[in-house]
Design a protein around this motif. Sequence first.
Motif: not given
Length: 300
Positions: A130-140, A171-178, A239-245
């Motif tokens: 019984e598969f209860v979840a798919i868990v993906g991290v970052s790229e995953g 990447l555009s968000i992160l570049a603007r921030q920096r 690495s991945v802006p919170l805005a994306s989530a």
Amino acid sequence: MLVIASLSVNGCAGLGYLGSAVLSPPQKVMVQSEGFGELELYSFDTGPSPSQAIFFISGSGCASLRFFLKRYFTGLPEGYRIYALQKSGVDAMNTGANCSDQFHRSNTIDQLIARNGAALTAVKAQFGGEFVAIVGVSEGGVVSAPVAVANPQIPNLIIIGAGAMTFREELSILARQRGREDELTAALANVEITPKSIDERFMGMPHLYLTSMLDFDPLPHLLASKQRVLFVHGEKDESVPLASARVAAEALSRDSSRKVVLEIVPGANHVLVNEEGDQKVDIMRKLPVWMNVADQGALQ
């Protein structure tokens, strides 16, 4: 329904990578898949007599699952069997320091989605459970959305450190921030000149990988999925802006029939570490209730 919570958790790191790989590695599992032949996975049980299974899709890079799979799920209670696909061109003892040409040539978003989808199908057919979840991290996390669409019978999708923006937008968000927008523009122009190169790189990523990832849009796949979705994201992820989530959670929540939770880990970075340490342990400890209680909101 959308739930947004600020998650305060405490945890510790557990065994080191080398110790995990040598002294207590996960089990290598071979499955016969459609389209890719024999695929290599790693698996382990969180305790005796597991009754439920989780399919894990790891983040970027070529480190062997042998080094980090068990450690990543530190804190998850007994009762689960974890399966994860080893990336193409990665040998068992690869620490991630040197990636093979085979890895780079196969490491594109289309291949990652196809191989993980084939692996999950093969594992279900060969081992059942019984598969209860798919868990993906970052790229995953990006890869997990289309895999979830193809597996609507799996009830939960858990995405850690990823969202619904394209990689180019992030990447555009992160570049603007920096203050590095000009540098990003020049780098992406170079990618367009040699889009299939595995030797030319930006931020350590081959142009072939970037070409495949930059404009892949996970949002339509998330919207087409049927699962309850839990997003876990560090408040100070660089690495991945919170805005994306946030974009992902807000878009999914427009369907009032869906359960969507966004858990924000205060002060945490991309790997969910803050000033108090590695926060994944308590997150893992709290997952079973969320996965198995239909009206569960924020992690408790």
